[in-house]
Motif scaffolding. Structure first.
Motif, PDB file in Angstrom:
ATOM      1  N   ILE B 193      33.464  37.810 -14.533  1.00 22.58           N
ATOM      2  CA  ILE B 193      32.175  38.390 -14.926  1.00 22.58           C
ATOM      3  C   ILE B 193      31.326  37.268 -15.477  1.00 22.58           C
ATOM      4  CG2 ILE B 193      31.049  39.802 -16.689  1.00 22.58           C
ATOM      5  CD1 ILE B 193      32.950  41.994 -16.043  1.00 22.58           C
ATOM      6  N   PHE B 194      30.225  37.007 -14.823  1.00 23.33           N
ATOM      7  CA  PHE B 194      29.367  35.961 -15.383  1.00 23.33           C
ATOM      8  C   PHE B 194      28.089  36.573 -15.930  1.00 23.33           C
ATOM      9  CE2 PHE B 194      26.477  35.312 -11.792  1.00 23.33           C
ATOM     10  CZ  PHE B 194      27.209  35.872 -10.768  1.00 23.33           C
ATOM     11  N   TYR B 195      27.844  36.176 -17.159  1.00 27.51           N
ATOM     12  CA  TYR B 195      26.729  36.721 -17.911  1.00 27.51           C
ATOM     13  C   TYR B 195      25.468  35.951 -17.614  1.00 27.51           C
ATOM     14  CZ  TYR B 195      27.964  40.311 -21.185  1.00 27.51           C
ATOM     15  OH  TYR B 195      28.256  41.506 -21.741  1.00 27.51           O
ATOM     16  N   GLY B 196      24.579  36.550 -16.880  1.00 27.16           N
ATOM     17  CA  GLY B 196      23.287  35.914 -16.648  1.00 27.16           C
ATOM     18  C   GLY B 196      22.399  36.162 -17.848  1.00 27.16           C
ATOM     19  N   ALA B 197      22.350  35.167 -18.754  1.00 28.58           N
ATOM     20  CA  ALA B 197      21.569  35.331 -19.986  1.00 28.58           C
ATOM     21  C   ALA B 197      20.109  35.011 -19.706  1.00 28.58           C
ATOM     22  CB  ALA B 197      22.133  34.439 -21.079  1.00 28.58           C
ATOM     23  N   ASP B 198      19.496  35.847 -18.857  1.00 27.28           N
ATOM     24  CA  ASP B 198      18.145  35.562 -18.372  1.00 27.28           C
ATOM     25  C   ASP B 198      17.124  35.406 -19.487  1.00 27.28           C
ATOM     26  OD1 ASP B 198      19.537  36.309 -16.178  1.00 27.28           O
ATOM     27  OD2 ASP B 198      18.179  37.900 -15.535  1.00 27.28           O
ATOM     28  N   LYS B 220      30.322  41.115 -28.851  1.00 33.14           N
ATOM     29  CA  LYS B 220      31.105  42.360 -28.770  1.00 33.14           C
ATOM     30  C   LYS B 220      31.462  42.663 -27.316  1.00 33.14           C
ATOM     31  CE  LYS B 220      29.264  44.920 -32.713  1.00 33.14           C
ATOM     32  NZ  LYS B 220      28.267  45.914 -33.103  1.00 33.14           N
ATOM     33  N   VAL B 221      30.475  42.542 -26.428  1.00 38.38           N
ATOM     34  CA  VAL B 221      30.711  42.889 -25.019  1.00 38.38           C
ATOM     35  C   VAL B 221      31.631  41.860 -24.361  1.00 38.38           C
ATOM     36  CG1 VAL B 221      29.643  43.289 -22.771  1.00 38.38           C
ATOM     37  CG2 VAL B 221      28.513  44.103 -24.837  1.00 38.38           C
ATOM     38  N   CYS B 222      31.314  40.579 -24.560  1.00 34.85           N
ATOM     39  CA  CYS B 222      32.121  39.522 -23.922  1.00 34.85           C
ATOM     40  C   CYS B 222      33.583  39.616 -24.362  1.00 34.85           C
ATOM     41  CB  CYS B 222      31.580  38.140 -24.289  1.00 34.85           C
ATOM     42  SG  CYS B 222      30.144  37.685 -23.346  1.00 34.85           S
ATOM     43  N   ASN B 223      33.798  39.764 -25.654  1.00 37.79           N
ATOM     44  CA  ASN B 223      35.174  39.796 -26.157  1.00 37.79           C
ATOM     45  C   ASN B 223      35.942  40.995 -25.615  1.00 37.79           C
ATOM     46  OD1 ASN B 223      34.429  37.540 -27.529  1.00 37.79           O
ATOM     47  ND2 ASN B 223      34.748  38.361 -29.585  1.00 37.79           N
ATOM     48  N   GLU B 224      35.246  42.125 -25.492  1.00 41.82           N
ATOM     49  CA  GLU B 224      35.928  43.314 -24.975  1.00 41.82           C
ATOM     50  C   GLU B 224      36.261  43.148 -23.492  1.00 41.82           C
ATOM     51  OE1 GLU B 224      37.335  45.574 -26.476  1.00 41.82           O
ATOM     52  OE2 GLU B 224      37.702  47.094 -24.952  1.00 41.82           O
ATOM     53  N   LEU B 225      35.343  42.565 -22.723  1.00 40.06           N
ATOM     54  CA  LEU B 225      35.616  42.367 -21.289  1.00 40.06           C
ATOM     55  C   LEU B 225      36.748  41.353 -21.089  1.00 40.06           C
ATOM     56  CD1 LEU B 225      32.045  42.472 -19.677  1.00 40.06           C
ATOM     57  CD2 LEU B 225      33.649  44.326 -20.107  1.00 40.06           C
ATOM     58  N   ALA B 226      36.802  40.351 -21.954  1.00 35.07           N
ATOM     59  CA  ALA B 226      37.910  39.393 -21.882  1.00 35.07           C
ATOM     60  C   ALA B 226      39.222  40.101 -22.214  1.00 35.07           C
ATOM     61  CB  ALA B 226      37.664  38.233 -22.847  1.00 35.07           C
ATOM     62  N   ARG B 227      39.173  40.968 -23.221  1.00 39.34           N
ATOM     63  CA  ARG B 227      40.388  41.714 -23.609  1.00 39.34           C
ATOM     64  C   ARG B 227      40.864  42.607 -22.465  1.00 39.34           C
ATOM     65  NH1 ARG B 227      42.378  46.189 -25.455  1.00 39.34           N
ATOM     66  NH2 ARG B 227      40.457  47.372 -25.118  1.00 39.34           N
ATOM     67  N   LEU B 228      39.911  43.113 -21.687  1.00 37.68           N
ATOM     68  CA  LEU B 228      40.253  43.985 -20.562  1.00 37.68           C
ATOM     69  C   LEU B 228      40.767  43.202 -19.355  1.00 37.68           C
ATOM     70  CD1 LEU B 228      37.220  46.442 -20.833  1.00 37.68           C
ATOM     71  CD2 LEU B 228      39.626  47.038 -21.185  1.00 37.68           C
ATOM     72  N   GLY B 229      40.752  41.880 -19.454  1.00 38.68           N
ATOM     73  CA  GLY B 229      41.390  41.075 -18.414  1.00 38.68           C
ATOM     74  C   GLY B 229      40.464  40.270 -17.528  1.00 38.68           C
ATOM     75  N   SER B 230      39.154  40.356 -17.782  1.00 36.56           N
ATOM     76  CA  SER B 230      38.223  39.583 -16.941  1.00 36.56           C
ATOM     77  C   SER B 230      38.062  38.165 -17.482  1.00 36.56           C
ATOM     78  CB  SER B 230      36.864  40.273 -16.951  1.00 36.56           C
ATOM     79  OG  SER B 230      35.907  39.440 -16.354  1.00 36.56           O
ATOM     80  N   LYS B 231      37.752  37.240 -16.571  1.00 36.46           N
ATOM     81  CA  LYS B 231      37.316  35.910 -17.005  1.00 36.46           C
ATOM     82  C   LYS B 231      35.814  36.025 -17.271  1.00 36.46           C
ATOM     83  CE  LYS B 231      41.247  33.722 -16.082  1.00 36.46           C
ATOM     84  NZ  LYS B 231      42.126  34.911 -16.093  1.00 36.46           N
ATOM     85  N   VAL B 232      35.380  35.617 -18.442  1.00 38.29           N
ATOM     86  CA  VAL B 232      33.979  35.791 -18.825  1.00 38.29           C
ATOM     87  C   VAL B 232      33.271  34.428 -18.798  1.00 38.29           C
ATOM     88  CG1 VAL B 232      32.416  36.590 -20.646  1.00 38.29           C
ATOM     89  CG2 VAL B 232      34.562  37.792 -20.233  1.00 38.29           C
ATOM     90  N   LEU B 233      32.172  34.371 -18.065  1.00 39.77           N
ATOM     91  CA  LEU B 233      31.475  33.096 -17.831  1.00 39.77           C
ATOM     92  C   LEU B 233      29.986  33.245 -18.132  1.00 39.77           C
ATOM     93  CD1 LEU B 233      32.947  32.699 -14.229  1.00 39.77           C
ATOM     94  CD2 LEU B 233      33.912  31.688 -16.298  1.00 39.77           C
ATOM     95  N   PRO B 234      29.530  32.809 -19.286  1.00 35.66           N
ATOM     96  CA  PRO B 234      28.092  32.892 -19.526  1.00 35.66           C
ATOM     97  C   PRO B 234      27.320  31.888 -18.669  1.00 35.66           C
ATOM     98  CG  PRO B 234      29.286  32.352 -21.550  1.00 35.66           C
ATOM     99  CD  PRO B 234      30.255  32.265 -20.433  1.00 35.66           C
ATOM    100  N   HIS B 235      26.187  32.354 -18.163  1.00 40.65           N
ATOM    101  CA  HIS B 235      25.288  31.471 -17.401  1.00 40.65           C
ATOM    102  C   HIS B 235      23.959  31.435 -18.143  1.00 40.65           C
ATOM    103  CE1 HIS B 235      22.532  29.961 -14.472  1.00 40.65           C
ATOM    104  NE2 HIS B 235      21.899  31.106 -14.420  1.00 40.65           N
TER     105      HIS B 235
END
Lengths: 210, 348
Positions: B193-198, B220-235
């Motif tokens: 999941i990559f976060y497009g911080a537009d 809050k959102v990033c940490n929860e998605l990481a906990r759910l097993g996704s790789k989190v990538l802010p852009h």
């Protein structure tokens, strides 16, 4: 009270203070052109320079423009009708298929703040509308904005249509995906990646044309 | 290594057999191979067709989705009026938050609309067809960027001074919805999941405003998605190193950073970012999608691609990418030139 108080109030984003100081200067009998040029316009130049150097950001630009506009509203009844027209007329809009307006609005506010007569056509503007409005208002510059890479071709079509119509008006483009190279490629007269830069470019183009 | 193994190795800063190739490729793929651009952004079976065709011709190490989701499906589910033109990205025609009462309405929304279901179906179909060999990435947006979609960018920016309670309350209402959508994406098969911080990037917002308004709900959102097993990538565009934003990003449970453009014509030198993040997380490269790739010739694209790859030589945790969404109008020969250069690049 002095004109610098107006400038400082705009730069400090204090709308009420701007209005209060403009009224005070009018009551003192200060030349309205001085209030406009040395107070409101110069203030937006200061804010624009700070934006360019990364000292302030978009929320501050918007709040400063709002404060400046509040002062301008007070001043308007005292301004001669040709004060803005003397600087030039600028048409602005976001091109067809694109409804984004933050950049376009910022440029419009800054251009108005710089003393130009601004005609904002809004968003999703047809090519023909740009051409027609430029003719009707005898515009000096047309500014085209786009946020989407998918709508950039509409810029090219508009620049071409303006040339085909034989208008002497200058065209400039801006927006997140737009580059100087793209401006050259489509035959636009200029490009800016920020609102203060657009104002500087418009001043330059209008001065050259004059 | 297959694509999935290669990406996982890079994300975990382990050795890879060749440069992982993961550009923001959704729009070109949809344009080159979709029956229509709109259908391949939004409709399950059409998404499947376009991306599978893309993988036949290109050597991508991921399938990337999400422009239709963040630009249209999510704002529409939360009551914005959205137009879906055939050949461009969705357009929000009318925002939907004008007061605190509207914030309460947003909080109670069911985001799983028909369009959302069709998008999730596309992910499931792709997951099945890719046989766990190529990972799926999906673009996503923070509560703050969703807030700008719902209320309007100018309005949110001025609210920070005039109505800060509304900015906080709106994001608070969005956080659980954002997590619910992210969870559904992960369950359907999204791994990255990559976060497009537009709208919160340091081109637009000061680091102070980022800290006050954006950091907590995003975390809050990033940490929860990481906990759910996704790789989190802010852009994020802008100078995230100089402004110190990167330090705040590193406080979150993220797995990589995708730096965007500094200006339309310049990108952040990823060597500066590497110095900062060291071997904590992986970094994505950032060839400018609006430069030669869009308006140049294939040989110019090859040259620029090679320059980027050379700078990254011997860098651990490196993934080749673009600095943001590639235009659907990117000439195919240019995209192929970039793809070929990355595929053939030798590490040593």
């Amino acid at each position: 009270m002095a004109i610098t108080d107006i400038l400082n109030a705009v730069v400090s984003l204090k709308k009420e203070d701007v209005v209060e100081n403009v009224i005070a200067e009018i009551n003192k009998g200060t030349q309205v052109d001085d209030i406009l040029n040395k107070g409101l316009i110069e203030a937006m130049d200061v804010v624009g320079a700070r934006f360019s150097s990364g000292e302030v950001f978009v929320p501050e630009m918007l709040m400063a423009a709002k404060a400046m506009q509040a002062g301008l509203e007070v001043l308007k009844p005292y301004l001669s009708s040709d004060t803005a027209a003397q600087k030039g007329t600028v048409i602005i809009g976001t091109v067809k298929g694109d409804l984004h307006d933050i950049g376009k609005n910022l440029v419009a506010m800054m251009v108005e703040g710089a003393g130009f007569n601004i005609i904002d056509l809004g968003v999703d503007v047809d090519t023909d509308k740009f051409v027609t409005e430029a003719q009707i208002h005898n515009a000096d510059v047309v500014c085209l904005s786009a946020l989407l890479t998918t709508t950039m071709p509409a810029m090219a079509r508009t620049v071409e249509a303006i040339k085909e119509a034989g208008l002497k008006v200058k065209t400039i483009i801006g927006g997140a995906p737009v580059t100087d190279a793209y401006a050259r490629q489509i035959g636009a007269d200029g490009f800016s990646d920020n609102a203060p830069g657009a104002v500087a470019l418009i001043r330059k183009l209008v001065a050259v044309a004059a | 290594m297959n694509a999935k193994e290669r990406m996982e190795a890079a994300i975990n800063l382990k050795p890879v057999d060749k440069v992982p190739n993961a550009p923001f490729n959704e729009a070109p793929v949809c344009k080159y191979y979709g029956s229509t651009f709109r259908a391949s952004l939004l409709e399950g079976p059409e998404m499947l067709k376009a991306h599978m065709k893309g993988l036949e011709e290109f050597k991508f190490d991921w399938v990337m989705l999400g422009m239709g989701l963040i630009g249209g499906i999510i704002p529409e589910a939360l009551d914005c009026r959205v137009n879906y033109p055939e050949d461009v990205f969705p357009i929000i025609e009318k925002t939907c938050v004008f007061s605190m009462e509207d914030v309460d309405r947003v909080a109670g929304k069911d985001v799983f609309t028909k369009r959302m279901d069709s998008f999730l179906e596309g992910i499931s179909l792709l997951k099945k067809e890719l046989k766990d060999e190529v990972p799926i990435a999906c673009e996503y947006i923070s509560p703050f960027t969703i807030a700008t979609r719902l209320r309007g960018t100018n309005e949110i920016m001025m609210d920070m001074y005039e109505n800060p309670e509304l900015v906080h309350a709106l994001q608070e209402a969005i956080v659980p919805l954002d997590i619910a959508i992210g969870k559904a994406l992960i369950e359907a098969g999204v791994e990255y999941i990559f976060y497009g911080a537009d709208m919160e990037c340091p081109v637009l917002l000061s680091p102070d405003h980022y800290k006050i308004f954006v950091h907590e709900p995003t975390t809050k959102v990033c940490n929860e998605l990481a906990r759910l097993g996704s790789k989190v990538l802010p852009h994020m565009c802008g100078d995230i190193v100089k402004t110190g934003i990167v330090d705040m990003l590193l406080e979150m449970d993220i797995h990589g950073i995708m730096p965007g453009n500094l200006t339309q014509e310049k990108v952040l030198d990823i060597r500066e970012l590497k110095k900062k993040v060291n071997d904590r997380i992986c970094i994505f490269d950032n060839i400018n999608p609006n430069g030669p790739l869009l308006i140049g010739k294939p040989e110019e694209v090859t040259k620029e691609t090679l320059e980027h790859l050379e700078k990254a030589k011997k860098m651990s945790g490196y993934i080749f990418s673009t600095a943001g969404t590639s235009s659907p109008f990117t000439p195919k020969e240019n995209y192929l030139a970039m793809d070929k250069e990355v595929a053939n690049f030798q590490w040593s």
